[in-house]
Design a protein around this motif. Structure first.
Motif, PDB file in Angstrom:
ATOM      1  N   VAL A 118       0.815  -1.186   0.038  1.00  0.00           N
ATOM      2  CA  VAL A 118       0.346  -0.131  -0.073  1.00  0.00           C
ATOM      3  C   VAL A 118       0.622   0.913  -0.272  1.00  0.00           C
ATOM      4  N   LYS A 119       1.610   1.249   1.172  1.00  0.00           N
ATOM      5  CA  LYS A 119       2.659   2.279   1.047  1.00  0.00           C
ATOM      6  C   LYS A 119       3.763   2.431   0.130  1.00  0.00           C
ATOM      7  N   GLU A 222     -13.165   4.592  -3.108  1.00  0.00           N
ATOM      8  CA  GLU A 222     -12.238   5.429  -2.188  1.00  0.00           C
ATOM      9  C   GLU A 222     -12.637   6.793  -2.416  1.00  0.00           C
ATOM     10  N   GLN A 229      -6.541   2.298   1.992  1.00  0.00           N
ATOM     11  CA  GLN A 229      -4.862   1.141   2.005  1.00  0.00           C
ATOM     12  C   GLN A 229      -5.355   0.606   4.169  1.00  0.00           C
ATOM     13  N   LYS A 232      -7.129  -2.623   2.847  1.00  0.00           N
ATOM     14  CA  LYS A 232      -6.075  -3.343   2.907  1.00  0.00           C
ATOM     15  C   LYS A 232      -4.675  -4.041   3.203  1.00  0.00           C
TER      16      LYS A 232
END
Length: 342
Positions: A118-119, A222, A229, A232
């Motif tokens: 995610v990041k 979103e 995020q 997930k």
């Protein structure tokens, strides 16, 4: 008869119920041609053989729901197996401490997987594949690649004097009375409870529906305010914790830290999760389908074994069934969609 069922075309009926008919036909075939297959204890043995892979498959299902995939589940399970054994045999900790350590380890691995995906924007297959190799290497370091058992030699010249707690072994070896004495193993009960909880969570809660929305259209989810995020990352943490549960149950059943015992966990779990796409024509990841997929694999392998089929044919048969189930589901579903458009 239900009017909706009567109005369905043969194609729609085949898509919805074809897999369940195949599952029933397979069980009937082995009941007729494999002696002893239809006995209660044989049925429970099948459930026991798929309980651990089914639990891991339910974790994979959660990541599939949000449009991801987790290849690290098998290594997480074997890491939990080795960690629980190490904590009791080498560190001489209690069963409670061993279980907590394993669950925390699974959650942390899932958190790292989610963070990378995610990041850091690492593709899910690459992130979890890297984690898989990392854990495979890491779990071998404390014992120099050896299995863990009471009396093993340690690196400092000492001997491991700890033992597996009786309470811990209960998790993998106890059987409840059900119609027959000592019929239902604890891992089967755990598998069924987890399957029920995941099914209720994904299908009947707001959070589960949002996870499906993310997997279907992440951008749209979103835009309506969903914290994509976070969901997930949580999905990967659930996957990691369920993999740890599977490793705990496997360690409790074996009574030793056997590093090679989880070799087939990844492939069998993924097969069960993907076969689940074909159940009831869902064409998407779902807990009921995953549980049915695990049961299908168990019935298939148990029947082949009881009919003395060569062991080296089993992986081929599993692969053929998986390909056939997915082709059946998605090809027929596309034809149905094409007819409706026309």
């Amino acid at each position: 008869m239900n009017t909706g069922t009567m109005n369905k075309t043969p194609l729609e009926l085949a898509i919805r119920y074809g897999f369940l008919v195949l599952l029933g036909g397979l069980a009937l075939f082995f009941s007729l041609y494999a002696s002893g297959f239809a006995s209660p204890r044989s049925a429970v043995f099948i459930l026991q053989s798929v309980a651990i892979t089914g639990i891991l498959a339910l974790g994979v299902t959660c990541t599939l729901v949000v449009g991801g995939f987790d290849l690290s589940i098998g290594s997480v399970a074997t890491s939990a197996l080795m960690l629980s054994a190490y904590s009791m045999v080498v560190l001489e900790q209690s069963a409670f401490v061993a279980v907590v350590l394993c669950l925390v380890m699974g959650a942390v691995v899932g958190l790292i997987n989610g963070f990378l995906i995610v990041k850091m924007r690492v593709p899910d297959l690459l992130a979890t594949l890297g984690m898989m190799f990392l854990l495979i290497g890491l779990q071998r370091i404390p014992t120099q690649g050896n299995s863990i058992a009471t009396g093993m030699s340690l690196g400092d010249g000492g001997v491991a004097e700890g033992t597996f707690s009786a309470a811990f072994l209960w998790l993998g070896r106890h059987r409840f009375d059900l119609f027959l004495d000592r019929l239902l193993p604890v891992p089967v009960v755990v598998f069924l409870l987890i399957a029920l909880l995941i099914w209720l969570f994904l299908g009947y809660t707001r959070h589960g529906r949002l996870m499906y929305a993310i997997g279907s259209n992440e951008r749209a989810a979103e835009l309506v305010g969903t914290n994509v995020q976070r969901y997930k990352i949580v999905a990967y943490m659930i996957s990691g914790m369920l993999a740890s549960v599977g490793g705990i149950l496997l360690a409790a059943r074996l009574g030793r830290g056997d590093i090679a015992s989880g070799n087939n966990l990844l492939l069998d779990s993924v097969a069960a999760a993907l076969i689940g796409f074909a159940v009831l024509g869902a064409a998407r990841p779902n807990a009921f389908g995953t549980a049915a997929g695990a049961l299908f694999v168990g019935i298939l392998l148990q029947g082949l074994t009881m009919m003395n089929a060569p062991y080296y044919m089993q992986d081929f048969v599993k692969g053929a069934v998986l390909v056939a189930a997915l082709v059946f589901t998605f090809y027929l579903s596309s034809r149905r969609g094409g007819r409706r458009t026309a």
